[in-house]
Design a protein around this motif. Structure first.
Motif, PDB file in Angstrom:
ATOM      1  N   THR A  64       0.816  -1.127  -0.039  1.00 25.54           N
ATOM      2  CA  THR A  64       0.077  -0.264  -0.190  1.00 25.54           C
ATOM      3  C   THR A  64       0.765   1.207  -0.156  1.00 25.54           C
ATOM      4  O   THR A  64       1.645   1.287   0.789  1.00 25.54           O
ATOM      5  CB  THR A  64      -0.920   0.089   1.099  1.00 25.54           C
ATOM      6  N   ALA A  65       0.405   2.136  -0.929  1.00 24.64           N
ATOM      7  CA  ALA A  65       1.067   3.549  -0.852  1.00 24.64           C
ATOM      8  C   ALA A  65       0.191   4.417  -0.234  1.00 24.64           C
ATOM      9  O   ALA A  65      -1.132   4.560  -0.421  1.00 24.64           O
ATOM     10  CB  ALA A  65       1.271   3.885  -2.222  1.00 24.64           C
ATOM     11  N   VAL A  99       5.423   6.079   1.293  1.00 21.74           N
ATOM     12  CA  VAL A  99       4.425   7.479   1.358  1.00 21.74           C
ATOM     13  C   VAL A  99       4.968   8.564   0.467  1.00 21.74           C
ATOM     14  O   VAL A  99       6.181   8.842   0.173  1.00 21.74           O
ATOM     15  CB  VAL A  99       4.666   8.050   2.890  1.00 21.74           C
ATOM     16  N   VAL A 100       3.936   8.930  -0.337  1.00 26.28           N
ATOM     17  CA  VAL A 100       4.249   9.781  -1.593  1.00 26.28           C
ATOM     18  C   VAL A 100       3.856  11.234  -1.301  1.00 26.28           C
ATOM     19  O   VAL A 100       2.436  11.323  -0.793  1.00 26.28           O
ATOM     20  CB  VAL A 100       3.595   9.451  -2.971  1.00 26.28           C
ATOM     21  N   ALA A 137      -3.914   4.853  -0.760  1.00 31.02           N
ATOM     22  CA  ALA A 137      -4.652   5.156   0.332  1.00 31.02           C
ATOM     23  C   ALA A 137      -4.377   6.849   0.127  1.00 31.02           C
ATOM     24  O   ALA A 137      -3.288   7.192   0.810  1.00 31.02           O
ATOM     25  CB  ALA A 137      -4.454   4.594   1.637  1.00 31.02           C
ATOM     26  N   CYS A 138      -5.317   7.605  -0.290  1.00 34.63           N
ATOM     27  CA  CYS A 138      -5.083   9.027  -0.139  1.00 34.63           C
ATOM     28  C   CYS A 138      -5.442   9.414   1.178  1.00 34.63           C
ATOM     29  O   CYS A 138      -6.594   9.265   1.725  1.00 34.63           O
ATOM     30  CB  CYS A 138      -6.027   9.770  -1.285  1.00 34.63           C
ATOM     31  N   ALA A 139      -4.516  10.427   1.723  1.00 34.56           N
ATOM     32  CA  ALA A 139      -4.665  10.744   3.285  1.00 34.56           C
ATOM     33  C   ALA A 139      -4.394  12.277   3.311  1.00 34.56           C
ATOM     34  O   ALA A 139      -3.341  12.505   3.625  1.00 34.56           O
ATOM     35  CB  ALA A 139      -4.045   9.820   4.210  1.00 34.56           C
ATOM     36  N   MET A 155      -8.052   2.328  -5.038  1.00 34.00           N
ATOM     37  CA  MET A 155      -7.818   3.556  -4.509  1.00 34.00           C
ATOM     38  C   MET A 155      -8.911   4.158  -3.652  1.00 34.00           C
ATOM     39  O   MET A 155     -10.149   4.218  -4.047  1.00 34.00           O
ATOM     40  CB  MET A 155      -7.539   4.606  -5.594  1.00 34.00           C
ATOM     41  N   ILE A 156      -8.390   4.412  -2.487  1.00 35.94           N
ATOM     42  CA  ILE A 156      -9.616   4.795  -1.365  1.00 35.94           C
ATOM     43  C   ILE A 156      -8.980   6.270  -1.044  1.00 35.94           C
ATOM     44  O   ILE A 156      -7.911   6.792  -0.860  1.00 35.94           O
ATOM     45  CB  ILE A 156      -9.762   3.927  -0.261  1.00 35.94           C
TER      46      ILE A 156
END
Ligand code: GRF
Length: 197
Positions: A6-7, A36-37, A87-89, A107-108
């Motif tokens: 997971t990214a 982590v991007v 995972a967009c955070a 993609m969440i």
């Protein structure tokens, strides 16, 4: 067990990313945070990722001539890392359908409202201005329509007398940190029909 690579995509503080990283420290958690991007060099969350031994990658949108060129670089990096879930955070770039279609179902995003209420920005201010009695957060799939993809989990909090955007957002954020790791685990398990017994 094959944990899903997971990214996490961030643009700033990164507290939800931290919650995901902490959850994934459990070897039984079905997802592994491998990178982590950030699209911003000043994202505070990058330091936490580094300190936790997670690969970090800066892909600054400003360095690219177009949205598509930025997304092509992001896509190439994620594929080079053999990522299974994004995972967009708190990732503050709108992604185009061209990018999203290649990751749909994997993609969440976490959004600080009870979707479909209050899509977009300034959700706490808008809930307070409306006199809403409840508010909350949602983890949902990312689709081409902003903040409108299938919902995985939601958590509701009360709006209390005297709430400010700050007090309300702090109450919601606590729930975000609880449901985002749960939602990522639900998706990771669903992508893993062959998870070992
Ligand atoms: C969170 O409220 C999240 O729901 C929204 O942006 C904020 C990011 O906070 N998408 P953080 O960077 O995870 O601390």
């Amino acid at each position: 067990m094959n944990r899903v690579r997971t990214a996490v995509l961030i643009s700033g503080r990164g507290s939800n990313m931290m919650a995901l990283v902490e959850a994934a420290k459990d070897p039984a958690y079905p997802a592994e945070i491998v990178c982590v991007v950030s699209n911003r060099a000043d994202a505070a969350g990058l330091d936490f990722a580094l300190a936790n031994g997670i690969a970090t990658k800066l892909i600054e949108h400003k360095a690219y001539p177009s949205r598509e060129a930025f997304e092509a670089a992001l896509d190439a990096y994620l594929r080079s890392m053999k990522i299974g879930i994004i995972a967009c955070a708190g990732f503050m770039r709108i992604l185009t359908a061209g990018f999203i279609v290649g990751w749909e179902g994997r993609m969440i995003n976490i959004h600080p409202s009870l979707l479909p209420a209050y899509k977009g920005l300034h959700t706490h201010e808008r809930a307070l201005a409306d006199g809403a009695k409840t508010h909350g957060c949602t983890v949902h799939h990312v689709t081409a329509e902003l903040d409108a993809g299938p919902i995985i989990l939601q958590a509701e909090v009360p709006v209390l007398p005297g709430d400010t955007p700050e007090t309300l957002s702090a109450r919601v954020l606590k729930e975000e940190h609880r449901i985002y790791p749960e939602a990522l685990a639900i998706l990771a398990r669903s992508l893993q029909p062959n998870t070992s017994i």
